[in-house]
Design a protein around this motif. Structure first.
Motif, PDB file in Angstrom:
ATOM      1  N   ALA A  34       0.820  -1.214   0.000  1.00 49.74           N
ATOM      2  CA  ALA A  34       0.000   0.000   0.000  1.00 49.74           C
ATOM      3  C   ALA A  34       0.852   1.262   0.000  1.00 49.74           C
ATOM      4  CB  ALA A  34      -0.937   0.003   1.207  1.00 49.74           C
ATOM      5  N   ALA A  35       2.164   1.144   0.220  1.00 48.88           N
ATOM      6  CA  ALA A  35       3.059   2.306   0.254  1.00 48.88           C
ATOM      7  C   ALA A  35       4.310   1.987  -0.560  1.00 48.88           C
ATOM      8  CB  ALA A  35       3.412   2.670   1.693  1.00 48.88           C
ATOM      9  N   PRO A  36       4.185   1.927  -1.895  1.00 45.31           N
ATOM     10  CA  PRO A  36       5.330   1.518  -2.723  1.00 45.31           C
ATOM     11  C   PRO A  36       6.188   2.674  -3.217  1.00 45.31           C
ATOM     12  CG  PRO A  36       3.371   1.616  -4.070  1.00 45.31           C
ATOM     13  CD  PRO A  36       2.949   2.056  -2.679  1.00 45.31           C
ATOM     14  N   LEU A  37       5.860   3.913  -2.846  1.00 44.41           N
ATOM     15  CA  LEU A  37       6.560   5.077  -3.383  1.00 44.41           C
ATOM     16  C   LEU A  37       7.461   5.714  -2.339  1.00 44.41           C
ATOM     17  CD1 LEU A  37       3.537   6.781  -5.215  1.00 44.41           C
ATOM     18  CD2 LEU A  37       5.129   5.084  -6.133  1.00 44.41           C
ATOM     19  N   MET A  38       8.572   6.316  -2.805  1.00 45.90           N
ATOM     20  CA  MET A  38       9.421   7.101  -1.927  1.00 45.90           C
ATOM     21  C   MET A  38       8.842   8.507  -1.818  1.00 45.90           C
ATOM     22  SD  MET A  38      11.843   5.061  -0.973  1.00 45.90           S
ATOM     23  CE  MET A  38      13.081   6.175  -0.292  1.00 45.90           C
ATOM     24  N   ARG A  39       8.824   9.047  -0.614  1.00 44.62           N
ATOM     25  CA  ARG A  39       8.220  10.365  -0.407  1.00 44.62           C
ATOM     26  C   ARG A  39       8.989  11.441  -1.159  1.00 44.62           C
ATOM     27  NH1 ARG A  39      10.006  10.814   5.945  1.00 44.62           N
ATOM     28  NH2 ARG A  39      12.246  11.085   5.594  1.00 44.62           N
ATOM     29  N   THR A  40       8.264  12.448  -1.605  1.00 40.33           N
ATOM     30  CA  THR A  40       8.879  13.601  -2.264  1.00 40.33           C
ATOM     31  C   THR A  40       8.802  14.850  -1.399  1.00 40.33           C
ATOM     32  OG1 THR A  40       6.774  14.036  -3.396  1.00 40.33           O
ATOM     33  CG2 THR A  40       8.411  12.681  -4.556  1.00 40.33           C
ATOM     34  N   ALA A  41       8.186  14.743  -0.248  1.00 39.50           N
ATOM     35  CA  ALA A  41       8.130  15.840   0.724  1.00 39.50           C
ATOM     36  C   ALA A  41       7.947  15.222   2.108  1.00 39.50           C
ATOM     37  CB  ALA A  41       6.986  16.807   0.416  1.00 39.50           C
ATOM     38  N   LEU A  42       8.544  15.853   3.121  1.00 39.40           N
ATOM     39  CA  LEU A  42       8.457  15.297   4.467  1.00 39.40           C
ATOM     40  C   LEU A  42       7.044  15.360   5.033  1.00 39.40           C
ATOM     41  CD1 LEU A  42      11.666  16.496   6.369  1.00 39.40           C
ATOM     42  CD2 LEU A  42      11.201  14.294   5.320  1.00 39.40           C
ATOM     43  N   PHE A  44       8.717  17.679  14.582  1.00 41.88           N
ATOM     44  CA  PHE A  44       9.533  18.009  13.415  1.00 41.88           C
ATOM     45  C   PHE A  44      10.336  16.791  13.010  1.00 41.88           C
ATOM     46  CE2 PHE A  44      12.833  18.586  16.586  1.00 41.88           C
ATOM     47  CZ  PHE A  44      14.031  18.308  15.934  1.00 41.88           C
ATOM     48  N   GLU A  45      10.757  16.783  11.755  1.00 47.51           N
ATOM     49  CA  GLU A  45      11.574  15.682  11.239  1.00 47.51           C
ATOM     50  C   GLU A  45      12.629  16.235  10.298  1.00 47.51           C
ATOM     51  OE1 GLU A  45      11.306  11.363   8.927  1.00 47.51           O
ATOM     52  OE2 GLU A  45       9.472  12.490   9.357  1.00 47.51           O
ATOM     53  N   LEU A  46      13.833  15.723  10.444  1.00 47.56           N
ATOM     54  CA  LEU A  46      14.933  15.974   9.509  1.00 47.56           C
ATOM     55  C   LEU A  46      15.134  14.691   8.717  1.00 47.56           C
ATOM     56  CD1 LEU A  46      17.635  17.883  11.579  1.00 47.56           C
ATOM     57  CD2 LEU A  46      17.048  18.423   9.218  1.00 47.56           C
ATOM     58  N   GLY A  47      14.979  14.743   7.408  1.00 48.64           N
ATOM     59  CA  GLY A  47      15.105  13.512   6.634  1.00 48.64           C
ATOM     60  C   GLY A  47      15.246  13.789   5.162  1.00 48.64           C
ATOM     61  N   LEU A  48      15.463  12.709   4.419  1.00 51.16           N
ATOM     62  CA  LEU A  48      15.662  12.799   2.979  1.00 51.16           C
ATOM     63  C   LEU A  48      14.339  12.663   2.246  1.00 51.16           C
ATOM     64  CD1 LEU A  48      18.825  10.515   2.578  1.00 51.16           C
ATOM     65  CD2 LEU A  48      18.754  12.994   2.829  1.00 51.16           C
ATOM     66  N   VAL A  49      14.221  13.372   1.153  1.00 54.03           N
ATOM     67  CA  VAL A  49      13.136  13.168   0.200  1.00 54.03           C
ATOM     68  C   VAL A  49      13.774  12.729  -1.121  1.00 54.03           C
ATOM     69  CG1 VAL A  49      11.632  14.826   1.321  1.00 54.03           C
ATOM     70  CG2 VAL A  49      13.120  15.590  -0.522  1.00 54.03           C
ATOM     71  N   THR A  50      13.018  12.053  -1.940  1.00 54.55           N
ATOM     72  CA  THR A  50      13.543  11.517  -3.196  1.00 54.55           C
ATOM     73  C   THR A  50      12.857  12.217  -4.356  1.00 54.55           C
ATOM     74  OG1 THR A  50      13.882   9.380  -2.118  1.00 54.55           O
ATOM     75  CG2 THR A  50      13.929   9.413  -4.520  1.00 54.55           C
ATOM     76  N   LEU A  51      13.657  12.919  -5.178  1.00 52.29           N
ATOM     77  CA  LEU A  51      13.124  13.726  -6.272  1.00 52.29           C
ATOM     78  C   LEU A  51      13.772  13.296  -7.585  1.00 52.29           C
ATOM     79  CD1 LEU A  51      13.283  17.217  -4.514  1.00 52.29           C
ATOM     80  CD2 LEU A  51      11.344  15.659  -4.629  1.00 52.29           C
ATOM     81  N   PRO A  52      13.203  12.283  -8.252  1.00 55.47           N
ATOM     82  CA  PRO A  52      13.817  11.807  -9.504  1.00 55.47           C
ATOM     83  C   PRO A  52      13.803  12.892 -10.572  1.00 55.47           C
ATOM     84  CG  PRO A  52      11.626  10.875  -9.218  1.00 55.47           C
ATOM     85  CD  PRO A  52      11.948  11.588  -7.942  1.00 55.47           C
ATOM     86  N   ASP A  53      14.905  13.002 -11.305  1.00 49.35           N
ATOM     87  CA  ASP A  53      14.985  14.002 -12.372  1.00 49.35           C
ATOM     88  C   ASP A  53      15.142  13.350 -13.743  1.00 49.35           C
ATOM     89  OD1 ASP A  53      17.471  12.971 -12.028  1.00 49.35           O
ATOM     90  OD2 ASP A  53      18.495  14.887 -11.707  1.00 49.35           O
ATOM     91  N   GLY A  54      14.783  12.064 -13.846  1.00 56.82           N
ATOM     92  CA  GLY A  54      14.877  11.346 -15.107  1.00 56.82           C
ATOM     93  C   GLY A  54      14.916   9.862 -14.866  1.00 56.82           C
ATOM     94  N   PRO A  55      15.069   9.073 -15.942  1.00 57.93           N
ATOM     95  CA  PRO A  55      15.146   7.613 -15.778  1.00 57.93           C
ATOM     96  C   PRO A  55      16.334   7.213 -14.918  1.00 57.93           C
ATOM     97  CG  PRO A  55      14.814   8.226 -18.085  1.00 57.93           C
ATOM     98  CD  PRO A  55      15.132   9.490 -17.354  1.00 57.93           C
TER      99      PRO A  55
END
Length: 853
Positions: free
Chosen positions: A576-584, A606-617
């Motif tokens: 049900a959660a197969p995607l990497m977040r793009t915003a915290l 609050f949270e300090l963490g990584l988001v994943t922002l693909p910019d291409g294949p």
């Protein structure tokens, strides 16, 4: 996995070790301890002889028994006890929990007045002691074959003093999902001799065995879904009767509920040796059994009474009623059986199945149908393909011993196993990889101890499959045991050597700090940001970075919003959660909801963490060697396969920002708090920013501010969250939040921050109230005031915003507090007036502000 110590002691000598010592030994060979469990019964639990028994009817219609019970001279002799059961009499011996005892629950026993008497203890039932399901009456000891003297300690007689060790079994150690596997590991840890319960003589397959066919037309990754299927028949067995008391006790200690002999025996053997088994009512199965993949549109009602729609990848056990081959579905292979052929109270003839199924097939079916059965847990980690005939024989033996009947001489064993290939292994590779001197004799001893067959071929060579292999005494050919499907490469064998010889033998080397220093500037900034937000009153949390696509709609993202372009995981933890977040905020808002549901009303997270922002294949990352430093080209490939993952910081506030108290009613968190928190983070980074009113999901269109660096770079957003967003997450109205790009702050943060001078001259304060159009941003007014007042401005803060009868319609009053100071002198009234008037003129010119009278 729950391991009862008496059961474990049958296969390896514990030498008097208690649960803590056994757990410590298992930890030393890599098995993680979860807990140590007892029976839940403590304190004085003794045998009591019923001396007298007087029934006493009560006003409520209930009749109680007022009993005099002899609990032995060492426990006070005869005691009066009130009991509500009636299935015992004078002269019976019963179990008495004396004051100070604790029964499972926990339920402490005390002397208490009830029904006009002081009941000095409690006469217990099986259910109250946790040793059975019967609560209809008192446990009478003669009925279970016990005749102790009054006052005898009943804890050991009822096995209530036994301990169970709970361990966490990692995915690569599936053989430890059994008492057999854990006993083997305990032997490795302590040197105690291991006695294998699976060393049984088994009859060979016969031509007249029950018909079984494997017809896997669509194997996953080319691996047939079932490479072994063993079946035996037992006739005339009392399968529906109860299993023996010792077996029921061990099943309960291992976390399973006893059901009947036919079911309990298969569960017991599964826990004992690690081979899942299944018992069918023989008269509910028609030859031949066919193991095949599901067909479109097929359904199965599983043993949990759920009608499941099957997937073409599902591997099925089917039979052939009316001669129609494989027409009826009996169960999901390796996961759960169906209701049509289950053992019932009328069952006397059984078909016992022991098979070996493909781990990937079972794992996918288990997750697809959300069925995490005990069988699936073992198959998906890799069961031992050599076990089915041994386990089935063990089941047959136990059924005949405790249920009677006769086993057919016919034996089915469909065996399509592929023998594991040898691993070329240089013994010196262990030292080269771990850094500990392991003599070749030690390496061989360890490998043979874990069940490997080692053949020394002589000569010199390199480690097969290990880039840059180590030349040494010559490669060995090592064949791993059938119960260790995780041993496929030389590095796996090295890990076993390090594990069995002890991780404590590996010395600790403190790595040198990069560039000869301590933390990097980015690390220091991240710590400062976290510390400042904690000082601001927020609590740091850590959420999983996985989301479902529905969260984008919940947050109100536009269809073309770039934040919808998320990386999809090939093997998600949760389908049900197969995607990497793009915003915290995508994961922080559900975290806030979870805290809210647990009773926290005033929340600041609050949270300090990584988001994943693909910019291409995305490319495919190579598998790097572990015995050398990767080459620059290999590192470049890895980097190229990873999408950009900037570090963000986000926060949410809801409820009271200032709690009510003797100081007043308090106040709720509002958009200004979110903006203040964002400015605080930027201030820690020593980055000057301004704020501008914008529209940006998931914030309220009229109460959202963009945080901008002086060069126009967007650092992030802060403000009140949109009402529809809060409704979708079930959060309180007017909740606020912020999200900033920490990596952008790192890039803008100066490496050297000049110290601010300490000014010794007094500050001058001026409060200015302006009337401006309702659409004018307060930040724009403050910027104009600061620009007009010039270098004397130390600080400018909005402290009041007013709309109402005292200002014209379409206008608002914004009050700004000015702090003026000069570094070299005390300001004169003329200096203050000049700065004040300049600020007023600048505000009028920039935003049309009028000084309020």
């Amino acid at each position: 996995m729950l391991i009862p110590l008496p059961w474990l002691a049958e296969y390896v000598d514990l030498d008097g070790r208690d649960g803590a010592a056994v757990a410590a030994a298992l930890v030393s060979v890599g098995l993680e301890e979860e807990a140590i469990h007892g029976s839940g019964v403590t304190g004085p639990l003794v045998c009591g002889l019923v001396v007298s028994q007087e029934p006493e009817p009560q006003k409520n219609g209930k009749t109680i028994e007022w009993c005099q019970v002899d609990v032995g001279p060492e426990h006070g002799g005869v005691r009066g006890i009130v009991c509500g059961a009636h299935n015992f009499g004078v002269g019976d011996k019963v179990v008495v929990a004396l004051p100070g005892a604790v029964l499972p629950g926990p339920f402490p026993i005390t002397a208490r007045k009830t029904y006009g008497h002081v009941s000095d203890g409690m006469i217990a039932s099986e259910l109250e002691l946790g040793i059975g399901e019967d609560h209809s009456g008192i446990l009478v000891l003669s009925r279970i074959g016990l005749d102790p003297a009054p006052g005898t300690d009943m804890l050991p007689l009822l096995h209530l003093d036994e301990q169970t060790v709970e361990i966490n079994v990692t995915p690569d150690r599936g053989y430890c999902f059994s008492v057999r596997g854990v006993a083997r590991e305990f032997g490795h840890a302590t040197g105690s001799a291991f006695r294998d319960p699976a060393l049984l003589d088994t009859p060979p397959a016969t031509p007249d065995g029950f018909g079984v066919e494997v017809d896997d037309a669509a194997p996953i990754h080319g691996r047939v879904g079932c490479d072994r299927f063993v079946a035996r028949i037992v006739r005339g067995c009392r399968a529906a009767g109860p299993s023996p008391a010792w077996m029921q006790r061990r099943l309960r200690q291992a976390g399973m509920r006893p059901i009947s002999l036919g079911v309990d025996v298969t569960n017991y053997v599964m826990l004992e040796v690690g081979q899942p088994l299944h018992a069918y009512d023989l008269h509910g199965v028609a030859e031949p059994i066919v193991v095949r993949r599901a067909r479109p549109g097929e359904h199965l009602v599983t043993l949990d009474d759920v009608d499941r729609t099957l997937d073409p990848e599902d591997l099925l056990i089917t039979d052939s009623p009316d001669g129609e081959r494989g027409a009826r579905v009996l169960g999901l292979a390796g996961v759960m059986g169906g209701a049509s052929s289950e053992v019932t109270e009328a069952t006397t003839d059984l078909l016992i199945e022991g098979a070996h199924f493909d781990p990937i097939t079972v794992a996918r079916t288990s997750r697809r149908h959300k069925l995490s059965s005990e069988a699936a847990k073992r198959f998906e980690r890799g069961a031992d393909p050599a076990l089915p005939p041994k386990a089935v024989q063990r089941v047959v033996d136990l059924l005949l011993e405790y249920g009677g009947g006769e086993a057919d001489t016919a034996v089915t064993d469909v065996d399509h196993r592929v023998a594991p290939g040898p691993i070329s292994f240089d013994p010196s590779y262990a030292e080269a990889l771990v850094g500990v001197a392991y003599p070749a004799a030690t390496v061989r001893r360890v490998l043979e101890a874990i069940g490997c067959v080692v053949n020394e071929t002589g000569g010199h060579g390199i480690v097969h499959g290990e880039p840059g292999g180590i030349a040494g005494a010559g490669p060995w050919q090592v064949v791993p045991p059938s119960w260790r499907p995780d041993l496929t490469r030389a590095v796996d064998l090295v890990e076993e050597v390090a594990r069995i010889e002890g991780y404590s033998a590996i010395g600790s080397v403190v790595p040198a700090a990069p560039r000869g220093g301590g933390l990097t500037g980015s690390q220091r900034l991240r710590r400062s940001v976290a510390r400042s937000l904690a000082d601001f009153g927020l609590v740091e949390v850590l959420s999983y970075p996985f989301v479902g696509s529905g969260v984008f709609d919940q947050l109100g993202y536009a269809p073309d919003d770039a934040r919808r372009a998320a990386v999809t995981l090939a093997n998600p933890l949760d389908v049900a959660a197969p995607l990497m977040r793009t915003a915290l905020l995508q994961t922080l808002l559900p975290t806030a909801k979870r805290n809210l549901s647990r009773g926290f009303g005033d929340i600041g997270l609050f949270e300090l963490g990584l988001v994943t922002l693909p910019d291409g294949p995305l490319g495919r990352a190579p598998i790097l060697a572990v015995d050398r430093r990767p080459t620059p080209s290999e590192l470049a490939e890895v980097t190229g396969a990873v999408p950009p993952q900037p570090r963000h910081v986000a926060g949410v506030l809801m409820g009271a920002r200032v709690p009510a108290g003797v100081w007043g009613p308090g106040r709720p968190a509002d958009w200004a708090d979110a903006v203040q928190a964002a400015r605080l983070v930027c201030g820690v980074a020593h980055v000057d920013v301004s704020v501008r009113a914008v529209e940006q999901a998931p914030f309220h269109p009229g109460r959202c501010a963009a945080v901008l660096a002086l060069d126009g770079t967007v650092i992030g957003y802060a403000g009140e969250l949109a009402p529809q967003v809060l409704d979708s997450f079930g959060l309180p109205a007017r909740s606020v939040g912020f999200e900033l790009d920490v990596d952008a702050l790192v890039a803008l943060s100066p490496e050297i921050v000049p110290a601010r001078p300490v000014w010794t001259h007094p500050v001058a304060k001026e409060d200015l109230a302006f009337v401006v159009d309702a659409g004018v941003a307060a930040a724009a007014l403050v910027d104009a005031v600061v620009a007009g007042a010039g270098d004397l401005v130390e600080d400018a803060t909005v402290f009041d915003v007013y709309t109402g009868d005292q200002v014209p319609s379409g206008k608002k009053s914004v009050a700004v507090a000015l702090r003026l100071r000069a570094p070299d002198r005390t300001l004169t009234p003329e200096d203050i007036a000049q700065a004040r008037n300049a600020a007023v003129r600048a505000a009028a010119k920039a935003v049309g502000a009028e000084l309020r009278g």
